[in-house]
Design a protein around this motif. Sequence first.
Motif, mmCIF file in Angstrom:
data_model
loop_
_atom_site.group_PDB
_atom_site.id
_atom_site.type_symbol
_atom_site.label_atom_id
_atom_site.label_comp_id
_atom_site.label_asym_id
_atom_site.label_seq_id
_atom_site.Cartn_x
_atom_site.Cartn_y
_atom_site.Cartn_z
ATOM 1 N N GLY A 146 0.825 -1.198 0.000
ATOM 2 C CA GLY A 146 0.000 0.000 0.000
ATOM 3 C C GLY A 146 0.858 1.246 0.000
ATOM 4 O O GLY A 146 2.085 1.196 -0.155
ATOM 5 N N SER A 147 0.238 2.385 0.175
ATOM 6 C CA SER A 147 0.965 3.659 0.161
ATOM 7 C C SER A 147 0.502 4.527 1.319
ATOM 8 O O SER A 147 0.046 5.647 1.149
ATOM 9 N N THR A 148 0.626 3.976 2.515
ATOM 10 C CA THR A 148 0.150 4.678 3.706
ATOM 11 C C THR A 148 1.079 5.811 4.132
ATOM 12 O O THR A 148 0.662 6.706 4.867
ATOM 13 N N ASP A 152 6.367 4.463 1.276
ATOM 14 C CA ASP A 152 5.646 3.446 0.510
ATOM 15 C C ASP A 152 5.122 4.016 -0.810
ATOM 16 O O ASP A 152 5.136 3.339 -1.842
ATOM 17 N N ALA A 153 4.646 5.259 -0.769
ATOM 18 C CA ALA A 153 4.127 5.883 -1.984
ATOM 19 C C ALA A 153 5.241 6.061 -3.010
ATOM 20 O O ALA A 153 5.049 5.809 -4.206
ATOM 21 N N ASP A 154 6.419 6.475 -2.551
ATOM 22 C CA ASP A 154 7.558 6.633 -3.460
ATOM 23 C C ASP A 154 7.982 5.285 -4.036
ATOM 24 O O ASP A 154 8.327 5.187 -5.220
ATOM 25 N N ALA A 155 7.949 4.244 -3.200
ATOM 26 C CA ALA A 155 8.320 2.913 -3.670
ATOM 27 C C ALA A 155 7.343 2.415 -4.723
ATOM 28 O O ALA A 155 7.742 1.779 -5.711
ATOM 29 N N LEU A 156 6.081 2.712 -4.536
ATOM 30 C CA LEU A 156 5.061 2.300 -5.501
ATOM 31 C C LEU A 156 5.270 3.027 -6.827
ATOM 32 O O LEU A 156 5.227 2.404 -7.899
ATOM 33 N N THR A 157 5.487 4.342 -6.751
ATOM 34 C CA THR A 157 5.722 5.110 -7.979
ATOM 35 C C THR A 157 6.958 4.604 -8.712
ATOM 36 O O THR A 157 6.960 4.448 -9.935
#
Length: 278
Positions: A146-148, A152-157
Amino acid sequence: MRRVQKILLAGGVALIVAVNAFVLAGVAWNRSGAPASALTLTQRELSLPYAFGLDGERGSIDVALLWRASMRDDNDADSGFDMRYGSGPAWLDADKLRELGFDLKDGRDAYRASREVYVVLELAGEAWQRALARAQARLDRALARGSTDKQDADALTSAQEALKYEQDKASRLFAVDAGLDAAALRQRYPDRRTHAIVAATVTPSVTVIDQKTTFGGHIGEPSVARISVPHALRGAMEGVDRTALDSGRAAFEMDVAWGRRFEPWITAVRPRRGAVAG
């Protein structure tokens, strides 16, 4: 004095003529008969000169061969990489190095040796499919987390961008094997449209961690890594610029053949404008 100058001048001219004749004879012999390999490569596998198109003059055009391999950790989502930048492929281990004729008895000195061998380059084959699968697995792990938070958001992008790059832009040409006998390698990889055999230098490397010695190897550039686009085919590149290539708004294909001396030449150029790169 004048006679000596004339003799020296005549001798110099004769030497130049002889050298050119020797070079041309070698080129002709290399290209005689059916090509040893014949691959259709794109801007993903062929890099244009840095200044291509910047001055409005095409002039001579040499393209550089872009190829990759898998790092030693085959489970690493980032293990597909450009061989020009470092570590050796996973399959180039101690057993393979011994098969290539390296003496690994003295681990401290093994890295000093190097030799030219034959390397198999595979186009859009199993190695590339594994690279795609690793990039997809990396994205799947990022989605599962997830991107909590920002990390995590940077890893997802990053994972999304890496998969997109692998799908659309990364070179699909992978070094997958090496040997001392080109004929034996061709029997192992019979498809001349997907597997090119090239000459390249291999140098062993030695890593010692906790008194454990591990051998690997580095593959240098092929003996001929840059390929000149024939003057008669350069017109096909008119209108193609680097910005369009980088953005995916333009693309090109080049048919590349390797001959008896495992030296490449370009037989056809096909630009593709207004297309998604790939």
